[in-house]
Design a protein around this motif. Structure first.
Motif, mmCIF file in Angstrom:
data_model
loop_
_atom_site.group_PDB
_atom_site.id
_atom_site.type_symbol
_atom_site.label_atom_id
_atom_site.label_comp_id
_atom_site.label_asym_id
_atom_site.label_seq_id
_atom_site.Cartn_x
_atom_site.Cartn_y
_atom_site.Cartn_z
ATOM 1 N N PHE A 1 0.749 -1.129 0.030
ATOM 2 C CA PHE A 1 0.095 0.051 0.047
ATOM 3 C C PHE A 1 0.647 1.203 0.062
ATOM 4 O O PHE A 1 0.386 2.378 0.377
ATOM 5 N N GLY B 1 -11.887 -4.533 0.660
ATOM 6 C CA GLY B 1 -11.528 -3.475 -0.244
ATOM 7 C C GLY B 1 -13.095 -3.326 -1.004
ATOM 8 O O GLY B 1 -13.201 -2.267 -1.694
ATOM 9 N N ARG C 1 -14.814 -2.711 19.871
ATOM 10 C CA ARG C 1 -13.713 -3.127 20.649
ATOM 11 C C ARG C 1 -14.188 -3.743 22.028
ATOM 12 O O ARG C 1 -15.100 -3.448 22.371
ATOM 13 N N CYS D 1 -7.488 2.413 8.458
ATOM 14 C CA CYS D 1 -7.605 1.933 7.473
ATOM 15 C C CYS D 1 -6.402 1.714 6.405
ATOM 16 O O CYS D 1 -5.874 2.919 6.039
#
Ligand code: HEM
Length: 426
Positions: A101, A248, A299, A357
Protein backbone atom coordinates in the motif's frame (compact mmCIF):
# COMPACT_ATOMS: atom_id res chain seq x y z
CA UNK A 1 -32.47 1.60 17.86
CA UNK A 2 -31.92 -0.33 14.62
CA UNK A 3 -35.13 -0.24 12.56
CA UNK A 4 -36.05 0.71 9.01
CA UNK A 5 -36.09 4.45 9.79
CA UNK A 6 -32.57 4.14 11.28
CA UNK A 7 -31.27 2.23 8.27
CA UNK A 8 -32.70 4.88 5.92
CA UNK A 9 -31.26 7.76 7.96
CA UNK A 10 -29.31 6.98 11.18
CA UNK A 11 -28.32 10.59 11.93
CA UNK A 12 -31.44 11.72 13.88
CA UNK A 13 -31.00 8.67 16.16
CA UNK A 14 -27.33 9.54 16.76
CA UNK A 15 -28.25 13.13 17.67
CA UNK A 16 -30.99 11.88 20.03
CA UNK A 17 -28.46 9.53 21.68
CA UNK A 18 -25.93 12.35 22.02
CA UNK A 19 -28.55 14.61 23.62
CA UNK A 20 -28.97 12.03 26.41
CA UNK A 21 -25.25 11.92 27.29
CA UNK A 22 -21.86 10.90 25.95
CA UNK A 23 -21.94 7.19 26.87
CA UNK A 24 -24.86 4.74 26.76
CA UNK A 25 -25.30 1.13 27.76
CA UNK A 26 -27.54 -0.73 25.30
CA UNK A 27 -28.63 -4.19 26.48
CA UNK A 28 -29.80 -5.17 22.96
CA UNK A 29 -26.93 -4.01 20.75
CA UNK A 30 -24.79 -7.09 19.88
CA UNK A 31 -26.06 -8.74 23.07
CA UNK A 32 -25.06 -5.72 25.22
CA UNK A 33 -22.68 -2.87 24.38
CA UNK A 34 -21.51 0.64 25.35
CA UNK A 35 -22.28 3.19 22.60
CA UNK A 36 -20.08 6.26 22.01
CA UNK A 37 -21.15 9.21 19.85
CA UNK A 38 -18.53 11.96 20.39
CA UNK A 39 -15.68 12.61 17.94
CA UNK A 40 -13.05 12.99 20.69
CA UNK A 41 -14.28 9.85 22.54
CA UNK A 42 -14.37 7.69 19.40
CA UNK A 43 -10.84 8.80 18.39
CA UNK A 44 -9.54 8.23 21.91
CA UNK A 45 -10.97 4.70 22.19
CA UNK A 46 -9.63 3.73 18.75
CA UNK A 47 -6.06 4.57 19.75
CA UNK A 48 -6.24 3.18 23.31
CA UNK A 49 -4.56 -0.26 23.72
CA UNK A 50 -6.89 -1.10 26.65
CA UNK A 51 -9.62 -1.50 24.02
CA UNK A 52 -8.88 -4.73 22.16
CA UNK A 53 -9.91 -5.56 18.58
CA UNK A 54 -10.15 -9.29 19.42
CA UNK A 55 -13.86 -9.74 19.05
CA UNK A 56 -14.46 -12.52 16.52
CA UNK A 57 -15.60 -14.82 19.34
CA UNK A 58 -17.96 -12.17 20.69
CA UNK A 59 -19.78 -11.97 17.37
CA UNK A 60 -20.21 -15.70 17.23
CA UNK A 61 -21.71 -15.56 20.72
CA UNK A 62 -24.12 -12.77 19.75
CA UNK A 63 -25.96 -15.15 17.37
CA UNK A 64 -27.45 -17.10 20.26
CA UNK A 65 -26.70 -19.99 22.56
CA UNK A 66 -24.45 -22.68 21.10
CA UNK A 67 -23.37 -20.42 18.23
CA UNK A 68 -19.76 -20.13 19.38
CA UNK A 69 -19.20 -23.89 19.07
CA UNK A 70 -20.86 -24.00 15.68
CA UNK A 71 -18.99 -20.96 14.34
CA UNK A 72 -15.58 -22.26 15.34
CA UNK A 73 -14.16 -22.01 11.81
CA UNK A 74 -15.37 -18.42 11.30
CA UNK A 75 -13.68 -17.45 14.51
CA UNK A 76 -10.52 -19.38 13.66
CA UNK A 77 -10.02 -17.71 10.25
CA UNK A 78 -10.94 -14.17 11.26
CA UNK A 79 -9.03 -14.25 14.53
CA UNK A 80 -5.84 -14.25 12.38
CA UNK A 81 -6.94 -11.20 10.39
CA UNK A 82 -5.13 -7.90 10.74
CA UNK A 83 -8.45 -6.34 11.71
CA UNK A 84 -8.89 -8.60 14.74
CA UNK A 85 -5.44 -8.96 16.32
CA UNK A 86 -3.73 -6.64 18.79
CA UNK A 87 -0.04 -5.71 19.03
CA UNK A 88 2.51 -7.28 18.79
CA UNK A 89 0.93 -9.64 16.16
CA UNK A 90 -0.82 -6.69 14.60
CA UNK A 91 2.40 -4.67 14.24
CA UNK A 92 4.10 -7.60 12.50
CA UNK A 93 1.22 -8.25 10.08
CA UNK A 94 0.68 -4.57 9.37
CA UNK A 95 4.36 -4.16 8.39
CA UNK A 96 4.03 -6.99 5.88
CA UNK A 97 0.80 -5.59 4.43
CA UNK A 98 2.06 -1.99 4.29
CA UNK A 99 4.44 -2.98 1.49
CA UNK A 100 1.49 -3.39 -0.90
CA UNK A 101 0.00 0.00 0.00
CA UNK A 102 3.00 2.32 -0.42
CA UNK A 103 2.06 5.49 -2.34
CA UNK A 104 4.45 4.64 -5.19
CA UNK A 105 2.92 1.16 -5.63
CA UNK A 106 -0.57 2.67 -5.58
CA UNK A 107 0.25 5.36 -8.13
CA UNK A 108 1.22 2.59 -10.54
CA UNK A 109 -2.29 1.23 -10.11
CA UNK A 110 -3.77 4.52 -11.39
CA UNK A 111 -3.79 3.63 -15.11
CA UNK A 112 -5.27 0.20 -14.34
CA UNK A 113 -8.08 1.78 -12.31
CA UNK A 114 -8.71 4.34 -15.07
CA UNK A 115 -9.00 1.49 -17.57
CA UNK A 116 -11.58 -0.34 -15.45
CA UNK A 117 -13.56 2.90 -14.94
CA UNK A 118 -13.47 3.63 -18.69
CA UNK A 119 -14.75 0.16 -19.59
CA UNK A 120 -17.59 0.33 -17.05
CA UNK A 121 -18.65 3.76 -18.33
CA UNK A 122 -18.31 2.56 -21.95
CA UNK A 123 -20.80 -0.17 -21.12
CA UNK A 124 -23.23 2.32 -19.56
CA UNK A 125 -22.97 4.60 -22.60
CA UNK A 126 -23.28 1.79 -25.13
CA UNK A 127 -26.37 0.44 -23.39
CA UNK A 128 -27.85 3.95 -23.37
CA UNK A 129 -27.19 4.45 -27.08
CA UNK A 130 -28.63 1.01 -27.95
CA UNK A 131 -31.82 1.27 -25.92
CA UNK A 132 -34.65 3.80 -26.25
CA UNK A 133 -34.60 7.18 -27.91
CA UNK A 134 -35.61 9.79 -25.28
CA UNK A 135 -33.45 12.72 -24.35
CA UNK A 136 -32.25 10.98 -21.15
CA UNK A 137 -30.99 7.45 -20.46
CA UNK A 138 -31.43 5.78 -17.08
CA UNK A 139 -29.16 3.32 -15.27
CA UNK A 140 -28.55 1.86 -11.83
CA UNK A 141 -25.32 3.47 -10.57
CA UNK A 142 -24.80 0.74 -7.95
CA UNK A 143 -25.30 -2.25 -10.26
CA UNK A 144 -23.48 -0.86 -13.30
CA UNK A 145 -20.65 1.08 -11.68
CA UNK A 146 -20.18 1.39 -7.90
CA UNK A 147 -20.48 -2.34 -7.12
CA UNK A 148 -18.26 -3.85 -9.86
CA UNK A 149 -15.50 -1.20 -9.71
CA UNK A 150 -13.94 -1.93 -6.26
CA UNK A 151 -14.33 -5.68 -6.76
CA UNK A 152 -12.39 -5.45 -10.05
CA UNK A 153 -9.70 -3.22 -8.52
CA UNK A 154 -9.08 -5.48 -5.53
CA UNK A 155 -9.11 -8.57 -7.79
CA UNK A 156 -6.43 -6.88 -9.92
CA UNK A 157 -4.35 -6.01 -6.83
CA UNK A 158 -4.47 -9.56 -5.53
CA UNK A 159 -3.84 -10.96 -9.00
CA UNK A 160 -7.03 -13.02 -9.06
CA UNK A 161 -9.30 -13.71 -12.00
CA UNK A 162 -11.82 -10.95 -12.66
CA UNK A 163 -14.33 -13.55 -13.89
CA UNK A 164 -14.51 -15.07 -10.37
CA UNK A 165 -15.79 -11.79 -8.99
CA UNK A 166 -19.48 -12.69 -8.78
CA UNK A 167 -18.49 -15.48 -6.38
CA UNK A 168 -16.31 -13.36 -4.15
CA UNK A 169 -18.78 -10.48 -4.13
CA UNK A 170 -21.46 -12.93 -2.90
CA UNK A 171 -19.10 -14.35 -0.21
CA UNK A 172 -18.19 -10.86 0.87
CA UNK A 173 -21.85 -9.81 1.14
CA UNK A 174 -22.62 -12.82 3.39
CA UNK A 175 -19.76 -11.90 5.73
CA UNK A 176 -20.83 -8.23 5.75
CA UNK A 177 -24.43 -9.21 6.58
CA UNK A 178 -23.18 -10.95 9.72
CA UNK A 179 -20.73 -8.24 10.80
CA UNK A 180 -23.31 -5.57 10.03
CA UNK A 181 -26.13 -7.02 12.07
CA UNK A 182 -26.40 -5.86 15.70
CA UNK A 183 -28.63 -8.89 16.41
CA UNK A 184 -27.53 -11.59 13.95
CA UNK A 185 -29.56 -14.77 13.65
CA UNK A 186 -27.80 -18.12 13.61
CA UNK A 187 -28.80 -18.45 9.97
CA UNK A 188 -26.96 -15.22 9.03
CA UNK A 189 -23.94 -16.37 11.05
CA UNK A 190 -23.90 -19.80 9.36
CA UNK A 191 -24.04 -18.22 5.88
CA UNK A 192 -21.10 -15.96 6.81
CA UNK A 193 -19.08 -18.94 8.00
CA UNK A 194 -19.78 -20.95 4.82
CA UNK A 195 -18.70 -17.98 2.69
CA UNK A 196 -15.58 -17.22 4.71
CA UNK A 197 -14.50 -20.86 4.46
CA UNK A 198 -15.14 -20.78 0.67
CA UNK A 199 -13.06 -17.59 0.33
CA UNK A 200 -10.23 -19.04 2.41
CA UNK A 201 -10.31 -22.22 0.31
CA UNK A 202 -10.25 -20.19 -2.92
CA UNK A 203 -6.98 -18.56 -1.89
CA UNK A 204 -5.56 -21.84 -0.50
CA UNK A 205 -6.03 -23.50 -3.89
CA UNK A 206 -4.32 -20.59 -5.64
CA UNK A 207 -1.23 -20.85 -3.43
CA UNK A 208 0.75 -23.58 -5.29
CA UNK A 209 0.51 -21.91 -8.70
CA UNK A 210 1.26 -18.47 -7.24
CA UNK A 211 4.28 -19.81 -5.32
CA UNK A 212 5.56 -21.29 -8.58
CA UNK A 213 5.26 -17.98 -10.47
CA UNK A 214 5.46 -15.00 -8.16
CA UNK A 215 4.34 -11.65 -9.60
CA UNK A 216 4.02 -8.05 -8.38
CA UNK A 217 0.56 -8.56 -6.91
CA UNK A 218 -0.27 -8.32 -3.23
CA UNK A 219 -0.74 -12.06 -2.76
CA UNK A 220 2.76 -12.68 -4.20
CA UNK A 221 4.17 -10.09 -1.78
CA UNK A 222 2.57 -11.92 1.14
CA UNK A 223 4.00 -15.20 -0.16
CA UNK A 224 7.49 -13.64 -0.28
CA UNK A 225 7.08 -12.60 3.37
CA UNK A 226 5.90 -16.13 4.20
CA UNK A 227 9.06 -17.53 2.58
CA UNK A 228 11.27 -15.15 4.62
CA UNK A 229 11.28 -17.36 7.70
CA UNK A 230 8.39 -16.85 10.11
CA UNK A 231 7.33 -13.29 9.26
CA UNK A 232 3.88 -14.55 8.35
CA UNK A 233 2.44 -18.07 8.45
CA UNK A 234 0.42 -19.64 5.64
CA UNK A 235 -2.79 -19.48 7.68
CA UNK A 236 -2.17 -15.81 8.44
CA UNK A 237 -1.49 -15.15 4.75
CA UNK A 238 -4.83 -16.67 3.76
CA UNK A 239 -6.68 -14.69 6.43
CA UNK A 240 -5.16 -11.41 5.14
CA UNK A 241 -6.19 -12.22 1.55
CA UNK A 242 -9.79 -12.79 2.73
CA UNK A 243 -9.69 -9.56 4.76
CA UNK A 244 -8.46 -7.53 1.79
CA UNK A 245 -11.03 -8.95 -0.59
CA UNK A 246 -13.80 -8.26 1.89
CA UNK A 247 -12.61 -4.84 3.16
CA UNK A 248 -11.69 -3.56 -0.29
CA UNK A 249 -15.04 -4.39 -1.80
CA UNK A 250 -17.55 -3.78 0.98
CA UNK A 251 -16.58 -0.17 1.62
CA UNK A 252 -15.46 1.74 -1.49
CA UNK A 253 -18.66 0.97 -3.37
CA UNK A 254 -20.55 2.68 -0.58
CA UNK A 255 -18.41 5.81 -0.71
CA UNK A 256 -19.25 6.00 -4.43
CA UNK A 257 -22.97 5.29 -3.90
CA UNK A 258 -23.57 7.34 -0.75
CA UNK A 259 -21.36 10.13 -2.09
CA UNK A 260 -23.08 10.35 -5.46
CA UNK A 261 -26.51 10.37 -3.80
CA UNK A 262 -25.47 13.15 -1.40
CA UNK A 263 -24.08 15.27 -4.24
CA UNK A 264 -27.14 14.90 -6.44
CA UNK A 265 -29.45 15.63 -3.50
CA UNK A 266 -27.53 18.92 -3.09
CA UNK A 267 -27.49 20.23 -6.68
CA UNK A 268 -25.65 23.45 -5.72
CA UNK A 269 -22.76 21.33 -4.36
CA UNK A 270 -22.77 19.12 -7.45
CA UNK A 271 -22.66 22.20 -9.69
CA UNK A 272 -19.86 23.73 -7.62
CA UNK A 273 -17.84 20.52 -8.03
CA UNK A 274 -18.47 20.40 -11.76
CA UNK A 275 -17.44 24.03 -12.06
CA UNK A 276 -14.26 23.51 -9.99
CA UNK A 277 -13.10 19.87 -10.30
CA UNK A 278 -10.00 20.75 -8.22
CA UNK A 279 -12.41 20.60 -5.24
CA UNK A 280 -12.64 16.82 -5.71
CA UNK A 281 -10.11 15.82 -3.00
CA UNK A 282 -11.82 18.00 -0.40
CA UNK A 283 -15.26 16.88 -1.66
CA UNK A 284 -14.30 13.22 -1.11
CA UNK A 285 -13.29 13.94 2.49
CA UNK A 286 -16.58 15.72 3.08
CA UNK A 287 -18.59 12.90 1.48
CA UNK A 288 -16.82 10.40 3.73
CA UNK A 289 -17.68 12.54 6.76
CA UNK A 290 -21.24 13.28 5.70
CA UNK A 291 -22.36 9.69 5.12
CA UNK A 292 -19.70 7.27 6.31
CA UNK A 293 -19.59 3.91 4.48
CA UNK A 294 -18.59 2.23 7.79
CA UNK A 295 -20.97 3.44 10.50
CA UNK A 296 -19.37 1.77 13.50
CA UNK A 297 -16.71 -0.65 14.68
CA UNK A 298 -16.21 -2.55 17.93
CA UNK A 299 -13.69 -3.05 20.73
CA UNK A 300 -13.55 -5.31 23.81
CA UNK A 301 -12.17 -4.03 27.11
CA UNK A 302 -9.00 -5.73 28.39
CA UNK A 303 -9.41 -4.05 31.80
CA UNK A 304 -12.04 -2.04 33.71
CA UNK A 305 -12.17 1.55 32.42
CA UNK A 306 -14.06 4.54 33.78
CA UNK A 307 -15.43 7.02 31.26
CA UNK A 308 -17.85 9.92 31.75
CA UNK A 309 -18.39 8.74 35.34
CA UNK A 310 -19.48 5.22 34.33
CA UNK A 311 -17.60 1.99 34.93
CA UNK A 312 -17.11 -0.19 31.86
CA UNK A 313 -16.04 -3.68 32.91
CA UNK A 314 -13.28 -5.90 31.52
CA UNK A 315 -14.79 -7.96 28.67
CA UNK A 316 -17.52 -5.42 27.84
CA UNK A 317 -18.13 -4.57 24.19
CA UNK A 318 -17.68 -0.90 23.21
CA UNK A 319 -19.12 0.46 19.96
CA UNK A 320 -17.46 3.65 18.65
CA UNK A 321 -20.19 5.08 16.39
CA UNK A 322 -18.09 6.52 13.57
CA UNK A 323 -21.17 7.85 11.74
CA UNK A 324 -22.20 9.78 14.87
CA UNK A 325 -18.67 11.10 15.55
CA UNK A 326 -18.57 12.52 12.01
CA UNK A 327 -21.71 14.57 12.81
CA UNK A 328 -20.54 15.76 16.23
CA UNK A 329 -21.37 19.49 16.52
CA UNK A 330 -18.48 19.91 18.97
CA UNK A 331 -16.11 19.09 16.07
CA UNK A 332 -17.95 20.21 12.93
CA UNK A 333 -20.05 23.38 12.61
CA UNK A 334 -23.51 22.62 11.18
CA UNK A 335 -22.57 18.94 10.94
CA UNK A 336 -25.71 18.00 8.97
CA UNK A 337 -24.83 20.40 6.16
CA UNK A 338 -22.92 19.06 3.16
CA UNK A 339 -20.13 21.47 2.25
CA UNK A 340 -17.59 20.15 -0.24
CA UNK A 341 -15.23 23.04 0.54
CA UNK A 342 -15.31 22.35 4.31
CA UNK A 343 -11.90 22.33 5.92
CA UNK A 344 -12.44 21.33 9.54
CA UNK A 345 -10.04 18.50 10.21
CA UNK A 346 -10.34 14.79 10.26
CA UNK A 347 -13.40 12.68 9.70
CA UNK A 348 -13.11 9.24 11.34
CA UNK A 349 -14.49 7.19 8.43
CA UNK A 350 -11.19 5.32 8.03
CA UNK A 351 -10.93 4.74 11.78
CA UNK A 352 -8.00 6.04 13.84
CA UNK A 353 -4.93 4.77 15.65
CA UNK A 354 -3.04 1.55 14.89
CA UNK A 355 -5.92 -0.05 12.91
CA UNK A 356 -6.59 3.00 10.75
CA UNK A 357 -7.63 1.83 7.29
CA UNK A 358 -4.68 0.55 5.26
CA UNK A 359 -6.68 1.16 2.06
CA UNK A 360 -7.37 4.89 2.61
CA UNK A 361 -4.94 6.20 -0.04
CA UNK A 362 -6.13 3.59 -2.51
CA UNK A 363 -9.73 4.61 -1.81
CA UNK A 364 -9.02 8.30 -2.49
CA UNK A 365 -7.21 7.39 -5.71
CA UNK A 366 -9.99 5.10 -6.91
CA UNK A 367 -12.82 7.46 -5.94
CA UNK A 368 -11.12 10.46 -7.54
CA UNK A 369 -10.65 8.65 -10.85
CA UNK A 370 -14.22 7.32 -10.69
CA UNK A 371 -15.94 10.61 -9.82
CA UNK A 372 -13.89 12.67 -12.29
CA UNK A 373 -14.69 10.25 -15.12
CA UNK A 374 -18.40 10.17 -14.25
CA UNK A 375 -18.50 14.00 -14.29
CA UNK A 376 -16.72 14.11 -17.65
CA UNK A 377 -18.62 11.36 -19.42
CA UNK A 378 -22.21 11.42 -18.15
CA UNK A 379 -23.58 14.88 -19.01
CA UNK A 380 -26.49 16.39 -17.05
CA UNK A 381 -26.35 13.58 -14.51
CA UNK A 382 -29.29 13.67 -12.07
CA UNK A 383 -31.49 11.51 -9.88
CA UNK A 384 -34.13 9.52 -11.78
CA UNK A 385 -37.75 9.04 -10.57
CA UNK A 386 -37.81 6.27 -7.95
CA UNK A 387 -34.28 6.69 -6.98
CA UNK A 388 -32.73 4.81 -4.14
CA UNK A 389 -33.20 1.91 -1.77
CA UNK A 390 -31.05 1.44 1.33
CA UNK A 391 -29.79 -2.01 2.29
CA UNK A 392 -30.39 -3.52 5.73
CA UNK A 393 -26.81 -3.37 6.99
CA UNK A 394 -26.18 -1.20 10.05
CA UNK A 395 -22.35 -1.18 9.78
CA UNK A 396 -21.85 -0.97 6.00
CA UNK A 397 -24.25 1.84 5.05
CA UNK A 398 -25.10 0.79 1.58
CA UNK A 399 -27.52 1.51 -1.24
CA UNK A 400 -29.05 -1.49 -2.99
CA UNK A 401 -30.03 0.68 -5.92
CA UNK A 402 -29.40 4.24 -7.10
CA UNK A 403 -31.29 5.14 -10.30
CA UNK A 404 -29.71 8.01 -12.22
CA UNK A 405 -30.28 9.55 -15.62
CA UNK A 406 -28.03 11.46 -18.01
CA UNK A 407 -28.26 13.07 -21.46
CA UNK A 408 -28.31 10.22 -23.97
CA UNK A 409 -25.11 10.12 -26.05
CA UNK A 410 -25.06 10.37 -29.83
CA UNK A 411 -23.62 7.43 -31.83
CA UNK A 412 -20.35 9.37 -32.23
CA UNK A 413 -19.83 9.41 -28.47
CA UNK A 414 -20.05 5.63 -28.14
CA UNK A 415 -17.32 3.51 -26.66
CA UNK A 416 -14.31 2.04 -28.42
CA UNK A 417 -14.02 -1.78 -28.21
CA UNK A 418 -11.84 -3.20 -25.43
CA UNK A 419 -8.36 -4.46 -26.30
CA UNK A 420 -7.46 -7.96 -25.10
CA UNK A 421 -5.35 -6.51 -22.26
CA UNK A 422 -8.30 -4.43 -21.14
CA UNK A 423 -10.81 -7.23 -21.53
CA UNK A 424 -9.57 -9.09 -18.46
CA UNK A 425 -10.66 -6.20 -16.25
CA UNK A 426 -13.96 -5.42 -17.98
C1 HEM B 1 -14.46 4.01 1.56
C2 HEM B 1 -13.59 3.04 1.72
C3 HEM B 1 -13.17 2.49 3.05
C4 HEM B 1 -13.60 2.76 4.31
C5 HEM B 1 -14.68 3.74 4.74
C6 HEM B 1 -12.84 1.93 5.22
C7 HEM B 1 -12.98 1.94 6.60
C8 HEM B 1 -12.14 1.28 7.47
C9 HEM B 1 -12.17 1.40 8.92
C10 HEM B 1 -13.17 2.24 9.70
C11 HEM B 1 -11.17 0.63 9.42
C12 HEM B 1 -10.80 0.48 10.90
C13 HEM B 1 -11.61 -0.58 11.57
C14 HEM B 1 -11.35 -0.67 13.06
O1 HEM B 1 -10.54 0.10 13.61
O2 HEM B 1 -11.99 -1.52 13.70
C15 HEM B 1 -10.53 -0.02 8.29
C16 HEM B 1 -9.49 -0.90 8.41
C17 HEM B 1 -9.01 -1.63 7.33
N1 HEM B 1 -9.31 -1.45 5.98
FE1 HEM B 1 -10.57 -0.07 5.24
N2 HEM B 1 -11.98 1.16 4.49
C18 HEM B 1 -12.14 1.47 3.16
C19 HEM B 1 -11.44 0.94 2.09
C20 HEM B 1 -10.53 -0.08 2.18
C21 HEM B 1 -9.85 -0.70 1.07
C22 HEM B 1 -10.02 -0.27 -0.38
C23 HEM B 1 -9.07 -1.70 1.59
C24 HEM B 1 -8.15 -2.68 0.91
C25 HEM B 1 -7.92 -2.78 -0.34
C26 HEM B 1 -9.24 -1.68 3.03
C27 HEM B 1 -8.63 -2.53 3.90
C28 HEM B 1 -8.62 -2.39 5.27
C29 HEM B 1 -7.84 -3.23 6.16
C30 HEM B 1 -6.96 -4.40 5.77
C31 HEM B 1 -8.08 -2.74 7.45
C32 HEM B 1 -7.48 -3.26 8.75
C33 HEM B 1 -6.29 -2.42 9.15
C34 HEM B 1 -5.71 -2.84 10.47
O3 HEM B 1 -6.40 -3.48 11.26
O4 HEM B 1 -4.52 -2.54 10.70
N3 HEM B 1 -10.14 -0.69 3.35
N4 HEM B 1 -11.13 0.42 7.12
Amino acid sequence: MINEAFLNDPYPAYHALRAQGALHWSPEFCGGAWLLTGHADVASVLRDPRFSVRRAGGWANSSGPGALAELREFKRIFSRSLLFVDAPQHTRLRQVMNAGFKPAALQELGPQIQMIVDRLLDQVLTKAADSGSGEFAEFDFMRDFARPLPALVIAGMLGIAAEDRSEFVAWSDDIAAFIGSPTPTLEIARAAQVSLIAMNEYFRQLLPQRRAALGDDLMSQLIRAEATGGIITTKELLAQCCTLLFAGHETTRNLLGNGMLALLQHPEQWQALQGTPSLLPSALKELLRFDSPVQYTGRRLKVDVEMHGQLMKKGDLVIPLIGAANRDPAKFTEPDRLDIARNQGAHLSFGYGPHVCIGATLTYLEAEIAMRSVMQRLPQLQLAGVTQSWGGNAVYRSLNRLSLKFARPSAAEQATPATSAEAQYA
